[in-house]
Design an enzyme around this catalytic site. Structure first.
Site, PDB file in Angstrom:
ATOM      1  N   ARG A  51      67.130 107.310 -83.179  1.00  0.00           N
ATOM      2  CA  ARG A  51      67.754 107.426 -82.829  1.00  0.00           C
ATOM      3  C   ARG A  51      69.090 106.963 -83.720  1.00  0.00           C
ATOM      4  NH1 ARG A  51      70.538 102.513 -81.197  1.00  0.00           N
ATOM      5  NH2 ARG A  51      68.233 102.203 -79.775  1.00  0.00           N
ATOM      6  N   TYR A 104      93.326 120.644 -81.686  1.00  0.00           N
ATOM      7  CA  TYR A 104      92.297 121.547 -79.624  1.00  0.00           C
ATOM      8  C   TYR A 104      92.570 120.459 -78.431  1.00  0.00           C
ATOM      9  CZ  TYR A 104      87.451 121.366 -77.348  1.00  0.00           C
ATOM     10  OH  TYR A 104      86.976 121.597 -76.236  1.00  0.00           O
ATOM     11  N   ASP A 176      90.249 118.191 -89.301  1.00  0.00           N
ATOM     12  CA  ASP A 176      89.617 118.695 -88.358  1.00  0.00           C
ATOM     13  C   ASP A 176      89.420 120.639 -89.620  1.00  0.00           C
ATOM     14  OD1 ASP A 176      88.341 120.928 -87.081  1.00  0.00           O
ATOM     15  OD2 ASP A 176      89.373 119.682 -85.250  1.00  0.00           O
ATOM     16  N   LYS A 201      80.940 126.008 -83.717  1.00  0.00           N
ATOM     17  CA  LYS A 201      81.281 126.685 -84.469  1.00  0.00           C
ATOM     18  C   LYS A 201      80.762 127.801 -85.383  1.00  0.00           C
ATOM     19  CE  LYS A 201      84.148 125.391 -80.763  1.00  0.00           C
ATOM     20  NZ  LYS A 201      83.257 123.917 -80.508  1.00  0.00           N
TER      21      LYS A 201
END
Length: 383
Positions: A51, A104, A176, A201
């Site tokens: 982690r 978005y 973004d 993406k």
């Protein structure tokens, strides 16, 4: 990685030295949760628990920073996990975010629903109207959130001008860069403070991995975000990180084909009697065409179209193709069609961000463009 190396070389080599034990050209997947220590607190390579850090994730984070020309990279389990982390690294209850009126739907939902429950306020504004953007800033504003090209209407925002406004007011400019990818646009070069990606993406590029990223130059902000990455645990898994690195190696050549195909398809659709409007910055008639040509090296692979026949025509079109598969997401090698009103942007129906129900979004893949145009033609109304 040498500073004078070009993007294509960086994408293949940054952070990816061969394995020193075996000589393997591709760094291995460190599929492990924990690491043996050479005595209490004596960590090998600084790794203690996955982690907090994992060598495969380190490769990706190094690569992400290099791709964007940034100082620090952080990798997350999803794009929204990355967004949530940077929001919490900056905001306190009572703070305010200014964001575009065409972001978005998941970003708006995160800010307007999740963070609003902790008294974070937001204002949506037309990002091309710099006067309106500046007027929306309050004393409690801490973030200017920019998405360019925007999802789904492909609006182009002036990163340099918006960053200047943000800095004049002492707030953080976040961009973004998912739709453009670092192959086409480098927001940090235009003054942005933070770049965010859904690596699901174009960076991953093969519709087989979920992920998100932050690229940050400021050391203090990076330390805050890195602490939240560790403390809250929204990290990318080793296999996901490895798959993303693998995808990035072909990012530049993929984006060339995405752009070429999308330009041809946009020109084919533009002026078709069934189409009311084509939203693609590569078309000279797009209001952001000149700005996109200035701050991007290509116009991208995303197109949206408005149907003259309204919602019924848009829905029929979206459900009638074969190569363009009906699915959410974007940026993969295969072409996808999406009906934002009831798919990716369903969460913003009834708000000022509502997407018109005659809009269809195309993620243009890297198939043969003649086959893609034939698929579109078969679904478009005739006569």
């Amino acid at each position: 990685m040498a500073n004078n190396q070009n993007f294509d070389t960086i994408a293949i080599h940054a952070g990816q030295a061969f394995d020193p034990t075996t000589g393997a050209v591709i760094p291995p997947i460190y599929q492990t949760s924990t690491y043996v220590q050479d005595g209490i607190g004596n960590l090998r390579g600084g790794y203690e628990y996955s982690r907090g850090g994992n060598p495969t994730r380190t490769v990706l984070e190094t690569l992400l920073a290099a791709l964007e020309g940034g100082k620090h990279g952080l990798s997350f389990a999803s794009g929204l996990a990355a967004e949530d982390t940077i929001l919490r690294a900056i905001l306190q209850p009572g703070d305010h975010v200014v964001l575009g009126n065409d972001v978005y739907g998941g970003t708006h939902r995160l800010i307007n629903k999740v963070h609003a429950a902790w008294s974070v306020q937001n204002t949506t504004v037309e990002m091309s109207d710099l006067t309106a953007v500046e007027a929306a800033i309050r004393p409690e504003t801490k973030i200017l959130w920019v998405e360019t090209p925007s999802n789904p209407l492909m609006k182009i925002s002036d990163i340099a001008a918006l960053a200047e406004i943000a800095h004049r007011h002492g707030i953080v400019a976040i961009v973004d860069n998912t739709f453009a990818s670092p192959a086409l646009q480098h927001p940090l070069d235009f003054g942005a403070d933070v770049v965010v990606h859904s690596t699901t993406k174009y960076l991953g590029g093969h519709s087989d991995v979920l992920g998100g990223a932050l690229i940050i130059n400021d050391d203090e902000l990076y330390e805050k975000a890195q602490f939240l990455q560790f403390a809250a645990g929204p990290v990318s898994a080793p296999l996901d990180a490895w798959l993303t690195v693998r995808g990035i190696k072909t990012l530049s050549v993929r984006m060339e084909r995405h752009c070429k195909n999308a330009q041809a398809i946009a020109e084919y659709l533009d002026g078709h009697p069934a189409i009311e409007q084509v939203f693609y910055p590569g078309l000279p008639g797009h209001p952001g065409h000149e700005l996109a040509a200035k701050q991007m090296s290509g116009f991208g692979g995303m197109i949206s179209v408005a149907f003259a026949g309204g919602a019924a025509a848009a829905r029929l079109f979206a459900e009638s193709m074969h190569l363009f598969q009906l699915a959410e997401s974007l940026g993969g090698v295969e072409s996808l069609v999406n009906y934002p009103s009831e798919m990716t942007h369903a969460s913003v129906r009834g708000t000022e961000l509502e997407v018109p129900d005659n809009i269809v979004r195309l993620s243009v893949g890297i198939e043969d463009v003649d086959d893609l145009i034939a698929d579109l033609a078969s679904a478009l109304p005739r006569g």
